[in-house]
Design a protein around this motif. Structure first.
Motif, PDB file in Angstrom:
ATOM      1  N   SER A   1     -10.348  -0.541 -11.635  1.00  0.00           N
ATOM      2  CA  SER A   1     -10.707  -0.887 -13.024  1.00  0.00           C
ATOM      3  C   SER A   1      -9.672  -0.290 -13.963  1.00  0.00           C
ATOM      4  O   SER A   1      -9.295   0.880 -13.813  1.00  0.00           O
ATOM      5  N   PHE A   2      -9.207  -1.080 -14.906  1.00  0.00           N
ATOM      6  CA  PHE A   2      -8.203  -0.599 -15.859  1.00  0.00           C
ATOM      7  C   PHE A   2      -8.161  -1.552 -17.050  1.00  0.00           C
ATOM      8  O   PHE A   2      -8.718  -2.649 -17.023  1.00  0.00           O
ATOM      9  N   THR A   3      -7.460  -1.120 -18.091  1.00  0.00           N
ATOM     10  CA  THR A   3      -7.314  -1.918 -19.307  1.00  0.00           C
ATOM     11  C   THR A   3      -5.845  -1.987 -19.690  1.00  0.00           C
ATOM     12  O   THR A   3      -5.120  -0.987 -19.609  1.00  0.00           O
ATOM     13  N   SER A   4      -5.388  -3.172 -20.074  1.00  0.00           N
ATOM     14  CA  SER A   4      -4.035  -3.359 -20.587  1.00  0.00           C
ATOM     15  C   SER A   4      -4.129  -4.050 -21.946  1.00  0.00           C
ATOM     16  O   SER A   4      -4.889  -5.008 -22.115  1.00  0.00           O
ATOM     17  N   SER A   5      -3.361  -3.563 -22.900  1.00  0.00           N
ATOM     18  CA  SER A   5      -3.434  -4.106 -24.254  1.00  0.00           C
ATOM     19  C   SER A   5      -2.291  -5.051 -24.593  1.00  0.00           C
ATOM     20  O   SER A   5      -2.369  -5.794 -25.573  1.00  0.00           O
ATOM     21  N   SER A   6      -1.208  -5.021 -23.791  1.00  0.00           N
ATOM     22  CA  SER A   6      -0.055  -5.883 -24.083  1.00  0.00           C
ATOM     23  C   SER A   6       0.854  -5.924 -22.870  1.00  0.00           C
ATOM     24  O   SER A   6       0.624  -5.236 -21.865  1.00  0.00           O
ATOM     25  N   CYS A   7       1.924  -6.712 -22.967  1.00  0.00           N
ATOM     26  CA  CYS A   7       2.857  -6.802 -21.847  1.00  0.00           C
ATOM     27  C   CYS A   7       3.711  -5.553 -21.722  1.00  0.00           C
ATOM     28  O   CYS A   7       4.438  -5.391 -20.743  1.00  0.00           O
ATOM     29  N   SER A   8       3.653  -4.659 -22.695  1.00  0.00           N
ATOM     30  CA  SER A   8       4.339  -3.374 -22.573  1.00  0.00           C
ATOM     31  C   SER A   8       3.417  -2.298 -22.027  1.00  0.00           C
ATOM     32  O   SER A   8       3.850  -1.173 -21.778  1.00  0.00           O
ATOM     33  N   ASP A   9       2.148  -2.648 -21.830  1.00  0.00           N
ATOM     34  CA  ASP A   9       1.151  -1.722 -21.286  1.00  0.00           C
ATOM     35  C   ASP A   9       0.907  -2.112 -19.832  1.00  0.00           C
ATOM     36  O   ASP A   9      -0.048  -2.794 -19.503  1.00  0.00           O
ATOM     37  N   ILE A  10       1.812  -1.662 -18.949  1.00  0.00           N
ATOM     38  CA  ILE A  10       1.820  -2.095 -17.557  1.00  0.00           C
ATOM     39  C   ILE A  10       1.069  -1.092 -16.698  1.00  0.00           C
ATOM     40  O   ILE A  10       1.293   0.115 -16.785  1.00  0.00           O
TER      41      ILE A  10
ATOM     42  N   PRO B   1       1.183  -1.925  14.275  1.00  0.00           N
ATOM     43  CA  PRO B   1      -0.186  -1.472  14.533  1.00  0.00           C
ATOM     44  C   PRO B   1      -0.369  -0.001  14.162  1.00  0.00           C
ATOM     45  O   PRO B   1       0.430   0.848  14.552  1.00  0.00           O
ATOM     46  N   GLY B   2      -1.414   0.278  13.392  1.00  0.00           N
ATOM     47  CA  GLY B   2      -1.707   1.640  12.984  1.00  0.00           C
ATOM     48  C   GLY B   2      -0.850   2.176  11.855  1.00  0.00           C
ATOM     49  O   GLY B   2      -1.054   3.324  11.416  1.00  0.00           O
ATOM     50  N   GLN B   3       0.093   1.393  11.347  1.00  0.00           N
ATOM     51  CA  GLN B   3       0.979   1.887  10.292  1.00  0.00           C
ATOM     52  C   GLN B   3       0.229   2.051   8.977  1.00  0.00           C
ATOM     53  O   GLN B   3      -0.583   1.214   8.594  1.00  0.00           O
ATOM     54  N   ILE B   4       0.517   3.140   8.273  1.00  0.00           N
ATOM     55  CA  ILE B   4      -0.052   3.396   6.953  1.00  0.00           C
ATOM     56  C   ILE B   4       1.016   3.110   5.906  1.00  0.00           C
ATOM     57  O   ILE B   4       2.157   3.565   6.023  1.00  0.00           O
ATOM     58  N   PHE B   5       0.654   2.329   4.900  1.00  0.00           N
ATOM     59  CA  PHE B   5       1.628   1.933   3.882  1.00  0.00           C
ATOM     60  C   PHE B   5       0.945   1.800   2.532  1.00  0.00           C
ATOM     61  O   PHE B   5      -0.178   1.287   2.437  1.00  0.00           O
ATOM     62  N   LYS B   6       1.632   2.271   1.485  1.00  0.00           N
ATOM     63  CA  LYS B   6       1.143   2.134   0.116  1.00  0.00           C
ATOM     64  C   LYS B   6       2.055   1.176  -0.638  1.00  0.00           C
ATOM     65  O   LYS B   6       3.207   1.499  -0.925  1.00  0.00           O
ATOM     66  N   GLY B   7       1.521  -0.019  -0.921  1.00  0.00           N
ATOM     67  CA  GLY B   7       2.269  -0.999  -1.687  1.00  0.00           C
ATOM     68  C   GLY B   7       1.805  -1.002  -3.131  1.00  0.00           C
ATOM     69  O   GLY B   7       0.643  -0.696  -3.426  1.00  0.00           O
ATOM     70  N   ASN B   8       2.701  -1.339  -4.045  1.00  0.00           N
ATOM     71  CA  ASN B   8       2.383  -1.306  -5.465  1.00  0.00           C
ATOM     72  C   ASN B   8       2.497  -2.687  -6.097  1.00  0.00           C
ATOM     73  O   ASN B   8       3.478  -3.403  -5.866  1.00  0.00           O
ATOM     74  N   TYR B   9       1.473  -3.046  -6.886  1.00  0.00           N
ATOM     75  CA  TYR B   9       1.513  -4.255  -7.699  1.00  0.00           C
ATOM     76  C   TYR B   9       1.260  -3.871  -9.147  1.00  0.00           C
ATOM     77  O   TYR B   9       0.637  -2.841  -9.425  1.00  0.00           O
ATOM     78  N   TYR B  10       1.749  -4.711 -10.058  1.00  0.00           N
ATOM     79  CA  TYR B  10       1.737  -4.363 -11.477  1.00  0.00           C
ATOM     80  C   TYR B  10       0.986  -5.418 -12.287  1.00  0.00           C
ATOM     81  O   TYR B  10       1.163  -6.617 -12.070  1.00  0.00           O
ATOM     82  N   TYR B  11       0.160  -4.946 -13.200  1.00  0.00           N
ATOM     83  CA  TYR B  11      -0.676  -5.817 -14.031  1.00  0.00           C
ATOM     84  C   TYR B  11      -0.438  -5.486 -15.494  1.00  0.00           C
ATOM     85  O   TYR B  11      -0.250  -4.324 -15.863  1.00  0.00           O
ATOM     86  N   TRP B  12      -0.459  -6.538 -16.319  1.00  0.00           N
ATOM     87  CA  TRP B  12      -0.352  -6.341 -17.762  1.00  0.00           C
ATOM     88  C   TRP B  12      -1.012  -7.518 -18.474  1.00  0.00           C
ATOM     89  O   TRP B  12      -1.198  -8.585 -17.901  1.00  0.00           O
ATOM     90  N   SER B  13      -1.336  -7.305 -19.721  1.00  0.00           N
ATOM     91  CA  SER B  13      -1.945  -8.353 -20.544  1.00  0.00           C
ATOM     92  C   SER B  13      -0.856  -9.200 -21.186  1.00  0.00           C
ATOM     93  O   SER B  13       0.141  -8.675 -21.682  1.00  0.00           O
TER      94      SER B  13
ATOM     95  N   ASP C   1     -10.696 -10.476  -9.754  1.00  0.00           N
ATOM     96  CA  ASP C   1     -11.030  -9.782 -10.986  1.00  0.00           C
ATOM     97  C   ASP C   1     -12.342 -10.385 -11.499  1.00  0.00           C
ATOM     98  O   ASP C   1     -12.367 -11.522 -11.976  1.00  0.00           O
ATOM     99  N   LEU C   2     -13.426  -9.610 -11.378  1.00  0.00           N
ATOM    100  CA  LEU C   2     -14.734 -10.129 -11.774  1.00  0.00           C
ATOM    101  C   LEU C   2     -14.805 -10.420 -13.267  1.00  0.00           C
ATOM    102  O   LEU C   2     -15.678 -11.167 -13.704  1.00  0.00           O
ATOM    103  N   ASN C   3     -13.881  -9.838 -14.044  1.00  0.00           N
ATOM    104  CA  ASN C   3     -13.841 -10.131 -15.482  1.00  0.00           C
ATOM    105  C   ASN C   3     -13.084 -11.417 -15.792  1.00  0.00           C
ATOM    106  O   ASN C   3     -13.098 -11.893 -16.931  1.00  0.00           O
ATOM    107  N   GLY C   4     -12.387 -11.964 -14.805  1.00  0.00           N
ATOM    108  CA  GLY C   4     -11.711 -13.245 -14.975  1.00  0.00           C
ATOM    109  C   GLY C   4     -10.425 -13.199 -15.760  1.00  0.00           C
ATOM    110  O   GLY C   4      -9.920 -14.244 -16.173  1.00  0.00           O
ATOM    111  N   ASN C   5      -9.860 -12.018 -15.971  1.00  0.00           N
ATOM    112  CA  ASN C   5      -8.627 -11.921 -16.753  1.00  0.00           C
ATOM    113  C   ASN C   5      -7.366 -12.067 -15.905  1.00  0.00           C
ATOM    114  O   ASN C   5      -6.317 -12.429 -16.414  1.00  0.00           O
ATOM    115  N   TRP C   6      -7.450 -11.752 -14.604  1.00  0.00           N
ATOM    116  CA  TRP C   6      -6.309 -11.891 -13.706  1.00  0.00           C
ATOM    117  C   TRP C   6      -6.684 -12.769 -12.527  1.00  0.00           C
ATOM    118  O   TRP C   6      -7.831 -12.785 -12.089  1.00  0.00           O
TER     119      TRP C   6
END
Length: 300
Positions: free
Chosen positions: A45-54, A9-21, A76-81
């Motif tokens: 909002s972000f843009t990825s051009s390939s699987c090396s663009d993480i 309860p009350g804990q603050i945490f920053k978790g990371n997830y990774y997206y790529w095309s 994802d309102l753009n429907g890509n993910w």
């Protein structure tokens, strides 16, 4: 995508997830289906051009003060993910905590050394051993600090392929039993890690001894979860017995991690699922008459 997390309860945490095309340039517009006060994301909002663009997206949690289960959905309102379905468990007793128990005489002091490693991540899409930075910061904090426990250092930065150590000190100051939770956070991770340190201080000073034999059976939740491509599974047994740890999917056995006689104690193994496909898997541990099964998620 499923994101399951435990917090105090009350804990603050920053978790990371990774997206790529996975083919061609794609732009994301991540939005909550229903706004929640306990979570925000950056960037949305972000843009990825390939699987090396993480792209690393930071999930900023501020756990509610009231224990319970909290849900959110990011689209994802753009429907890509695909949607990210988030389940936050707010609890005073994390089920994923690894239990460490010690018994010592009053006035006795013991120290425990743990080794940390930083070897980057496993497979990310078409990339191997993706590393988001050249160093990784580990931090350790007590939940409701106690006078009989300390950990040094509380922050440790490791270089890529580096090794570091931390030292825990347990003091036998007051007779009786007590416990403290330790929160471990690692940079770039999606989950935090919990330890429950139990202590039993006795007044018989004629014989000085330490025992780390568990008092009961337990199969811990794998960490990390979801995972890609490997995860750690921990369990404990208070008696020596023949022990097995097996992996299943849709009722079919796909791996045997342990199948042997073991002494009473705590154990941990790494499950490498690099040859398996995305899905929900189950791991089953049996030690003597004790049997327990838990679910884990492989997400590639």
């Amino acid at each position: 995508m499923i994101y399951q997390l435990e917090l105090f309860p009350g804990q603050i945490f920053k978790g990371n997830y990774y997206y790529w095309s996975d083919g061609g340039t794609k732009t994301a517009n991540l939005q909550f289906s229903n706004t929640v006060p306990w979570l925000s994301i950056t960037p949305s909002s972000f843009t990825s051009s390939s699987c090396s663009d993480i792209v690393r997206v930071e999930f900023n949690f501020v756990a509610p003060q009231t224990p319970g289960i909290y849900d959110a959905v990011i689209q994802d309102l753009n429907g890509n993910w695909d949607n990210t379905n988030i389940t936050l468990s707010v609890t005073e007793n994390p089920t994923s905590a690894i239990v460490q128990s010690y018994q010592l005489n009053q006035g006795q002091t013991i120290s425990k050394i743990d080794t940390l490693y930083w070897n980057g991540f496993g497979n990310f899409s078409c990339l191997n051993n993706y590393v988001p930075g050249s160093t990784r910061l580990y931090s350790f904090a007590e939940k409701d600090s106690v006078s009989w426990f300390s950990i040094t250092p509380s922050n440790l930065t490791l270089p890529l392929s580096g090794v570091g150590t931390i030292e825990s000190t347990i003091l036998g100051t007051t007779a009786g039993s007590d416990h403290v939770y330790i929160i471990e956070e690692a940079e770039y991770a999606s989950l935090c890690f919990f330890f429950r340190v139990n202590v039993n201080v006795i007044t018989d000073v004629e014989e000085s001894y330490i025992t780390d034999i568990p008092l009961d059976y337990s199969l811990k939740q794998n960490y990390p979860n979801p995972f890609n491509p490997s995860t750690k599974i921990s369990w404990q047994s208070p008696v020596s017995s023949h022990q097995t740890l097996k992996i299943y999917v849709v009722g079919n056995e796909v791996a045997i991690l342990v199948n042997e006689y073991r002494e009473a104690g705590r154990y941990e193994v790494t499950f490498d699922a690099s040859k398996l496909t995305t899905g929900i898997y189950f791991y089953k541990m049996q030690a003597g008459d004790f049997v327990e099964t838990k679910k884990m998620i492989l997400m590639k």
